[in-house]
Write a protein that holds these residues in place. Structure first.
Motif, mmCIF file in Angstrom:
data_model
loop_
_atom_site.group_PDB
_atom_site.id
_atom_site.type_symbol
_atom_site.label_atom_id
_atom_site.label_comp_id
_atom_site.label_asym_id
_atom_site.label_seq_id
_atom_site.Cartn_x
_atom_site.Cartn_y
_atom_site.Cartn_z
ATOM 1 N N VAL A 81 0.842 -1.204 0.000
ATOM 2 C CA VAL A 81 0.000 0.000 0.000
ATOM 3 C C VAL A 81 0.879 1.256 0.000
ATOM 4 O O VAL A 81 0.571 2.239 -0.689
ATOM 5 C CB VAL A 81 -0.978 -0.021 1.197
ATOM 6 C CG1 VAL A 81 -1.674 1.309 1.372
ATOM 7 C CG2 VAL A 81 -2.007 -1.131 1.006
ATOM 8 N N ALA A 82 1.973 1.221 0.748
ATOM 9 C CA ALA A 82 2.899 2.369 0.762
ATOM 10 C C ALA A 82 3.519 2.581 -0.618
ATOM 11 O O ALA A 82 3.673 3.723 -1.067
ATOM 12 C CB ALA A 82 3.986 2.150 1.807
ATOM 13 N N GLU A 84 2.166 1.825 -3.511
ATOM 14 C CA GLU A 84 1.114 2.426 -4.339
ATOM 15 C C GLU A 84 0.940 3.905 -4.016
ATOM 16 O O GLU A 84 0.827 4.749 -4.909
ATOM 17 C CB GLU A 84 -0.203 1.683 -4.109
ATOM 18 C CG GLU A 84 -1.363 2.247 -4.874
ATOM 19 C CD GLU A 84 -2.659 1.500 -4.615
ATOM 20 O OE1 GLU A 84 -3.718 2.117 -4.847
ATOM 21 O OE2 GLU A 84 -2.623 0.341 -4.199
ATOM 22 N N PHE A 85 0.943 4.236 -2.734
ATOM 23 C CA PHE A 85 0.743 5.624 -2.323
ATOM 24 C C PHE A 85 1.881 6.520 -2.810
ATOM 25 O O PHE A 85 1.645 7.660 -3.230
ATOM 26 C CB PHE A 85 0.597 5.714 -0.800
ATOM 27 C CG PHE A 85 0.343 7.109 -0.309
ATOM 28 C CD1 PHE A 85 -0.878 7.718 -0.538
ATOM 29 C CD2 PHE A 85 1.336 7.809 0.346
ATOM 30 C CE1 PHE A 85 -1.112 9.017 -0.100
ATOM 31 C CE2 PHE A 85 1.110 9.105 0.784
ATOM 32 C CZ PHE A 85 -0.118 9.712 0.562
ATOM 33 N N TYR A 88 1.339 7.217 -6.454
ATOM 34 C CA TYR A 88 0.199 8.125 -6.618
ATOM 35 C C TYR A 88 0.592 9.554 -6.238
ATOM 36 O O TYR A 88 0.260 10.504 -6.940
ATOM 37 C CB TYR A 88 -0.978 7.645 -5.764
ATOM 38 C CG TYR A 88 -2.150 8.584 -5.821
ATOM 39 C CD1 TYR A 88 -2.982 8.621 -6.941
ATOM 40 C CD2 TYR A 88 -2.423 9.445 -4.767
ATOM 41 C CE1 TYR A 88 -4.048 9.495 -6.996
ATOM 42 C CE2 TYR A 88 -3.486 10.319 -4.822
ATOM 43 C CZ TYR A 88 -4.300 10.339 -5.936
ATOM 44 O OH TYR A 88 -5.351 11.212 -5.992
ATOM 45 N N LYS A 89 1.315 9.681 -5.137
ATOM 46 C CA LYS A 89 1.738 10.999 -4.673
ATOM 47 C C LYS A 89 2.651 11.673 -5.704
ATOM 48 O O LYS A 89 2.517 12.865 -5.979
ATOM 49 C CB LYS A 89 2.460 10.832 -3.336
ATOM 50 C CG LYS A 89 2.658 12.079 -2.550
ATOM 51 C CD LYS A 89 3.191 11.712 -1.174
ATOM 52 C CE LYS A 89 3.765 12.911 -0.484
ATOM 53 N NZ LYS A 89 4.379 12.542 0.797
#
Length: 134
Positions: A81-82, A84-85, A88-89
């Motif tokens: 998840v990190a 992916e984040f 995205y960021k």
């Protein structure tokens, strides 16, 4: 135990490919990296959901091995998840940078030869493709 091996395989695969993950063909970079991460996450999430559904009494997931596997699952899932984040960021930041390109005049006249030229940043097309895929 098989699920524990699967978790270890996913973790090793992540560590091996995180800098250059396999991206689906014709997929933009950010969307491809996020899709890869989500695929790995789904690969470990589905069996865990099944374990939770099958363990109505709470005895299966309370064993020592199960607690170790749950801890490993949480670690791997948090890492994915990190990942992916972060992608995205970075994509959101690139949108902010592209806003300046959208403010520019689209058609300009060259001062030397008086010809008209299209003043369009190609990165904007890439961001549009990313937005479609995300």
């Amino acid at each position: 135990q098989n699920y524990g091996l699967e978790l270890e395989q996913v973790q090793q695969l992540y560590e091996k490919q995180k800098h250059d993950p396999p991206i689906p063909r014709n997929s933009p970079p950010v969307a491809g990296n996020i899709a890869w991460s989500r695929h790995l996450l789904k690969r470990i999430e589905e069996p865990m959901k099944q374990f939770e559904a099958d363990d109505a009494t709470g005895t299966l997931l309370s064993t020592k091995d199960a607690r170790r596997i749950i801890k490993m699952y949480n670690k791997v899932a948090r890492t994915l998840v990190a990942f992916e984040f972060l992608w995205y960021k970075a994509w959101v930041q690139s949108i902010d940078q592209a806003k300046t390109g959208l403010q520019a005049t689209l058609v300009i006249r060259h001062p030397d030869d008086d010809k008209l030229y299209v003043n369009f940043d190609q990165d904007i097309l890439q961001l549009i493709r990313e937005a479609k895929c995300l």
